[in-house]
Design an enzyme around this catalytic site. Structure first.
Site, short mmCIF file in Angstrom:
data_model
loop_
_atom_site.label_atom_id
_atom_site.label_comp_id
_atom_site.label_asym_id
_atom_site.label_seq_id
_atom_site.Cartn_x
_atom_site.Cartn_y
_atom_site.Cartn_z
CB SER A 52 -0.90 0.00 1.24
OG SER A 52 -1.81 -1.07 1.19
CE LYS A 59 -5.57 -1.63 1.91
NZ LYS A 59 -4.36 -2.43 1.91
CE LYS A 112 2.20 1.65 5.00
NZ LYS A 112 1.40 1.56 3.75
#
Length: 299
Positions: free
Chosen positions: A104, A179, A247
């Site tokens: 990701s 995502k 993150k």
């Protein structure tokens, strides 16, 4: 097997998610060579039939398709373009023709890396996943893919070893953007579940019974059934660290700023995760959201 099934695969990053994905590939009959920065994690897969290599550069000499599942954008760039990276291999010695990135990372960085790979004749599919460690172990991950349609179609039979669904969302970076949408929903929901557990506890209700009480109602969800037990029981194996959520939500905030998208809920979750880091909870399990809220009552 079909010819595509016989393609030798490389895999970088056999962590909590990557290791079960590799095992599914091996059980499906694929030959898989594995590299990891920490060699012991790769060597743990030898008994399952994986071959361990010393560098990503060596993977590029062996495999036509290489899959990545590493920590962040810096790790992806280093794995692919570093001194011993996949594409450090000279053209005449390089077999890799397609990189599939399950990590990701920011959509903009994905587009940049895909362009650099394309200049060397290598395709790029950004293919982040959803479903967590449980989905990786069960082989039921959802894959959201970005890249050329032909590249996605080429790799889809490989991904079928551990994915229940592969959805092509558009060009390079589209999978990563999808995502981010997923993570905005997941992190906000887990934060809301933590608030509900805290409210139940402070009201004298057995919070562990919330999934049963809410089953079949609008609040019922996979996340509710996954995280209430993790927030109310001790000793469960971790399924990820809050620093990973941080993150991802920081990347959501960057995308929101770049596109001018108001995301006040994601902004609140971002502050919660920064508070978690300040409290020393960065390495806590995803369910650690509930620990952020355990400030003692006053009076």
């Amino acid at each position: 097997m079909q010819e595509q099934d016989k393609t030798e695969l490389g895999f970088c990053g056999p962590g909590l998610m990557g290791a079960p994905m590799i095992r599914h590939l091996l059980r499906a009959g694929h030959a898989v060579s594995v590299w990891n920065r920490t060699a012991a994690k790769a060597e743990a897969l030898v008994a399952d039939g994986a071959r361990v290599v010393a560098t990503p550069r060596e993977l590029a000499r062996r495999a036509e398709v290489v899959l990545l599942c590493v920590a962040d954008g810096a790790a992806v760039e280093q794995t692919v373009f570093g001194d011993d990276g996949l594409l450090a291999t000279p053209d005449d010695a390089r077999r890799v023709r397609l990189i599939v990135d399950h990590s990701s990372i920011p959509p903009g960085l994905t587009r940049e890396l895909a362009e650099r790979a394309a200049a060397l004749g290598v395709g790029w599919v950004d293919a982040p996943v959803s479903g967590g460690v449980g989905g990786a172990q069960a082989g039921t991950l959802a894959v959201m893919a970005g890249g050329a349609a032909q590249d996605v179609a080429t790799v889809e039979p490989v991904l079928a070893a551990y994915a229940a669904r592969v959805t092509h969302m558009g060009g390079p970076g589209a999978g990563q953007t999808t995502k981010l949408c997923n993570q905005a929903i997941v992190t906000a929901t887990v934060a809301a579940i933590a608030e509900a557990v805290s409210l139940a506890r402070r009201s004298g209700i057995d919070a562990a019974r919330l999934p049963d009480a809410l089953a079949g109602g609008w609040a019922d969800s996979t996340l509710l059934r996954t995280f209430v037990p993790r927030m109310t029981q001790d000793g469960l194996a971790p399924i990820g660290a809050l620093k990973t959520f941080q993150k991802d939500v920081d990347t959501v905030a960057d995308a929101a700023r770049e596109t001018g998208t108001p995301m006040p809920v994601a902004g609140t979750v971002q502050q919660l995760l920064r508070l978690a880091e300040a409290m020393g909870l960065a390495q806590a399990d995803f369910s650690g959201f509930v620990d952020i809220l355990q400030t003692p009552r006053q009076g």
